[in-house]
Design a protein around this motif. Structure first.
Motif, mmCIF file in Angstrom:
data_model
loop_
_atom_site.group_PDB
_atom_site.id
_atom_site.type_symbol
_atom_site.label_atom_id
_atom_site.label_comp_id
_atom_site.label_asym_id
_atom_site.label_seq_id
_atom_site.Cartn_x
_atom_site.Cartn_y
_atom_site.Cartn_z
ATOM 1 N N ILE A 124 3.980 6.519 6.376
ATOM 2 C CA ILE A 124 3.276 6.774 5.111
ATOM 3 C C ILE A 124 1.984 7.537 5.371
ATOM 4 N N THR A 125 1.278 7.095 6.418
ATOM 5 C CA THR A 125 0.014 7.756 6.755
ATOM 6 C C THR A 125 0.243 9.207 7.152
ATOM 7 N N LYS A 126 1.322 9.429 7.893
ATOM 8 C CA LYS A 126 1.623 10.803 8.320
ATOM 9 C C LYS A 126 1.892 11.691 7.110
ATOM 10 N N GLU A 127 2.751 11.204 6.205
ATOM 11 C CA GLU A 127 3.045 11.990 5.007
ATOM 12 C C GLU A 127 1.801 12.128 4.136
ATOM 13 N N GLY A 128 1.059 11.015 4.012
ATOM 14 C CA GLY A 128 -0.167 11.066 3.206
ATOM 15 C C GLY A 128 -1.189 12.028 3.773
ATOM 16 N N THR A 184 -16.692 -2.671 -12.234
ATOM 17 C CA THR A 184 -15.412 -2.583 -11.536
ATOM 18 C C THR A 184 -15.615 -1.936 -10.173
ATOM 19 N N THR A 185 -15.005 -2.550 -9.157
ATOM 20 C CA THR A 185 -14.955 -1.957 -7.825
ATOM 21 C C THR A 185 -13.529 -1.472 -7.587
ATOM 22 N N VAL A 186 -13.385 -0.215 -7.224
ATOM 23 C CA VAL A 186 -12.071 0.381 -6.970
ATOM 24 C C VAL A 186 -11.901 0.537 -5.468
ATOM 25 N N LYS A 187 -10.893 -0.146 -4.925
ATOM 26 C CA LYS A 187 -10.593 -0.068 -3.494
ATOM 27 C C LYS A 187 -9.522 0.980 -3.271
ATOM 28 N N LEU A 188 -9.822 1.979 -2.439
ATOM 29 C CA LEU A 188 -8.900 3.084 -2.189
ATOM 30 C C LEU A 188 -8.138 2.852 -0.894
ATOM 31 N N THR A 189 -6.820 2.986 -0.945
ATOM 32 C CA THR A 189 -5.981 2.843 0.239
ATOM 33 C C THR A 189 -5.058 4.053 0.354
ATOM 34 N N CYS A 190 -4.566 4.258 1.575
ATOM 35 C CA CYS A 190 -3.706 5.413 1.849
ATOM 36 C C CYS A 190 -2.341 5.235 1.199
ATOM 37 N N PHE A 193 -6.283 1.143 -5.653
ATOM 38 C CA PHE A 193 -5.878 2.495 -6.034
ATOM 39 C C PHE A 193 -5.418 3.229 -4.779
ATOM 40 N N THR A 194 -4.183 3.729 -4.801
ATOM 41 C CA THR A 194 -3.678 4.467 -3.644
ATOM 42 C C THR A 194 -3.802 5.962 -3.885
ATOM 43 N N THR A 195 -4.122 6.670 -2.815
ATOM 44 C CA THR A 195 -4.272 8.123 -2.896
ATOM 45 C C THR A 195 -4.132 8.721 -1.508
ATOM 46 N N PRO A 196 -3.522 9.891 -1.371
ATOM 47 C CA PRO A 196 -3.438 10.541 -0.048
ATOM 48 C C PRO A 196 -4.811 10.946 0.482
ATOM 49 N N ALA A 197 -5.801 10.993 -0.376
ATOM 50 C CA ALA A 197 -7.112 11.503 0.026
ATOM 51 C C ALA A 197 -7.796 10.628 1.067
#
Length: 584
Positions: A192-196, A535-541, A562-566
């Motif tokens: 997933i990390t590679k594609e992200g 609100t705290t938004v936690k970003l994951t790959c 919240f997931t995002t490739p960024a």
């Protein structure tokens, strides 16, 4: 042949019979082949013992000797519960110094089930120290530490079962299975990390392209702004030039109309004066005398209800009578109060005598009319309604409506053609000027928005810029949550209701090494007798950009995942974490 020592319950020997003896482990440290047995290190009895105690200790020494002789050749290993990283601090042939440096003790006191060090470092493999920790090697899985209190408590905490060496608990070594599962999870995460990360590189490139487009657009708008500013000033001059003759023409038209109105008013006033003279000249002798004025009570000057002879003479300029020419001179004294006889007068309210009032009061106390009487009255009313025009003719108007003719006469006549042309030209100049001003304001607004977006912190490589002006929703059983990155977070009931603001964009709030892992949204709608929502938004790959979950850990404080490739990092960092877990 060397034999590997297994630190099981067989190695744990206690000496309860010794009055001041310390419980000891037979092998706190596995001995190298050929080392002296030195059983006295593992069991310490007082020098002065009773005969029975001495016999007991002697028996124990014999058992220890047998155990030692059975393990004459073993491999060198670290004490139970000690990680490889701390192996150098536990040397069998040297005194042991507590890891906090508080004291030094003989090595035979290590893992003797008696806490000597304040930091618990002398008992890594027993539960003697409340603040101690036990190292699970967990070969094939991740090594870990557990509190010493969990050693031999009957519950398997280490997947390699080493924490339950003397409890009798039936534990199975599950490290291999756990390691395989974790490897699969980490491998999937790596994929997933590679594609992200590949998607992130695309996002970065797109962000650079957008940045260049924005910069080009900003430069274009700056040039347009200069042109528009020049155009606005030129049209302002045209407008002011066109408005000047328009203003002069309107003023001339208004002046002519004011003069015409003055003539009309004078003619009306003269006609009214002539009419009043005829009305006041009761005997039609061509004069208006004092006695004739006294018949008009509205001319009373001292408000006593009558016009005295003196008051009448004063109105006539101090004479007893005036002719038409003289009446014109004194008309100003009379016209404001004079009421023409042809003008209808509203009837004055009639005071009800006391006797009639009493009769009305008596009538109120009479019996109500029967239903038949009420029905007859309603029928009469309906018959009267059939002839509304007759009723209106009979009813005198209570308020005199000014004639429409007078209103028309007071209205200003339309502008002449020449003035109209000037007005149209000035209006066209105003429209052009206002249009150019609006265009200039639009350019200013566009420039401000672009400058704000260019200067915004969208990450080290602007990888988060694609989230700008976007919104993402998550629907639960009760609510619809909406996250608009860099703007606001909201919550709306799923089955109708008003939207609640859960916070507006505040700042990046992640740790120092990577602040772009958390977003903070603050100053939302206030809770009842509580703080404003945030609100705290936690970003994951992730390969997708989506809101995964929402919770409320504390009152009015929300957590959104919240997931995002960024946020995906280079795959090497994840792949390296797949190795180096095994400790043998």
């Amino acid at each position: 042949m060397k034999q590997k020592v297994s630190y099981s319950s067989a190695n744990q020997i206690r000496a309860p019979q010794c009055a001041s003896a310390r419980p000891v482990a037979a092998f706190p440290f596995a001995k190298e082949e050929g080392s002296p047995s030195s059983e006295s290190r593992y069991l310490r009895c007082p020098h002065r013992l009773r005969s029975s105690s001495m016999m007991t200790c002697a028996a124990l020494l014999i058992v220890i000797g047998m155990a030692v002789s059975s393990a004459a050749a073993v491999e060198v290993q670290r004490p139970r519960g000690v990680p490889l990283s701390k192996r150098q601090f536990y040397e069998e042939n040297k005194p042991f110094t507590c890891l906090d440096g508080s004291r030094t003790i003989p090595f035979d006191r290590v893992n003797d089930d008696y806490c000597d060090c304040r930091d618990g470092s002398d008992e890594p493999g027993t539960a003697a120290c409340p603040n101690g920790s036990f190292h699970c090697t967990n070969a094939g899985f991740r090594p870990t530490f557990i509190p010493s209190s969990r050693i031999n408590d009957g519950i398997c905490d280490c997947c390699d079962t080493t924490d339950e060496y003397n409890s009798g608990a039936k534990c199975e070594n599950t490290c291999k299975e756990l390691g395989q599962k974790e490897h699969e999870v980490l491998q999937k995460m790596a994929e997933i990390t590679k594609e992200g990360f590949l998607l992130k590189q695309q996002l970065i490139q797109e962000a650079k392209n957008r940045q260049q487009e924005k910069q080009s657009k900003l430069t274009e708008l700056q040039n347009n702004k200069k042109e528009l500013e020049e155009k606005v000033e030129a049209l302002r001059t045209v407008k002011e030039t066109a408005e000047q003759p328009e203003k002069e023409a309107k003023e001339l038209h208004l002046k002519a109309w004011e003069e015409q109105k003055a003539i009309i008013r004078a003619e009306k006033d003269k006609a009214k004066m002539a009419e009043a003279f005829l009305e006041l000249d009761d005997d039609a002798d061509g004069f208006v005398a004092v006695a004739e004025l006294q018949t008009h009570a509205e001319l009373d000057t001292d408000a006593d209800g009558t016009v005295s002879e003196t008051e009448a003479q004063g109105l006539l300029g101090g004479v007893d009578h005036v002719d038409t020419a003289s009446f014109e001179k004194v008309w100003d004294n009379i016209k404001d109060k004079y009421v023409s006889e042809s003008q209808p007068v509203e009837p004055a309210p009639v005071d009800t005598p006391p006797e009639e009032s009493n009769k009305l009061a008596d009538n109120d106390s009479e019996q109500y009319p029967s239903d038949d009487d009420v029905q007859e009255e309603e029928e009469e009313d309906e018959e009267e309604d059939d002839y509304p025009e007759e009723d209106f003719d009979k009813a005198p108007p209570t308020v005199k409506t000014p004639p429409k003719k007078d209103e028309d006469e007071e209205a200003m006549p339309p502008y002449d053609d020449e003035t109209r042309v000037l007005i149209d030209a000035a209006q066209k100049a105003r429209d052009n000027f206002e249009e150019s001003e609006r265009a200039l304001r639009d350019v200013d607004d566009q420039m401000k928005n672009i400058e704000k977006e260019i200067s915004f912190d969208f990450g080290p490589d602007s990888e988060f810029s694609y989230l700008y002006s976007q919104c993402y929703e998550l629907t639960t059983s009760e609510y619809i949550y909406k996250l608009c990155p860099f703007n606001r977070v909201s919550q709306k009931p799923k089955y109708g209701g008003s939207e609640t603001n859960l916070g507006t964009w505040g700042t990046w709030a992640g740790p120092e090494d990577n602040k772009y892992l958390l977003m903070k949204y603050e100053h939302g709608t206030g809770c009842w007798q509580g703080p404003n929502r945030s609100t705290t938004v936690k970003l994951t790959c992730g390969k997708e950009t989506t809101v995964m979950s929402t919770s409320e850990p504390s009152r009015c404080e929300y957590l959104m995942e919240f997931t995002t490739p960024a946020v995906c990092q280079e795959p090497e960092a994840v792949i390296s974490s797949l190795h180096g877990h095994d400790e043998f």
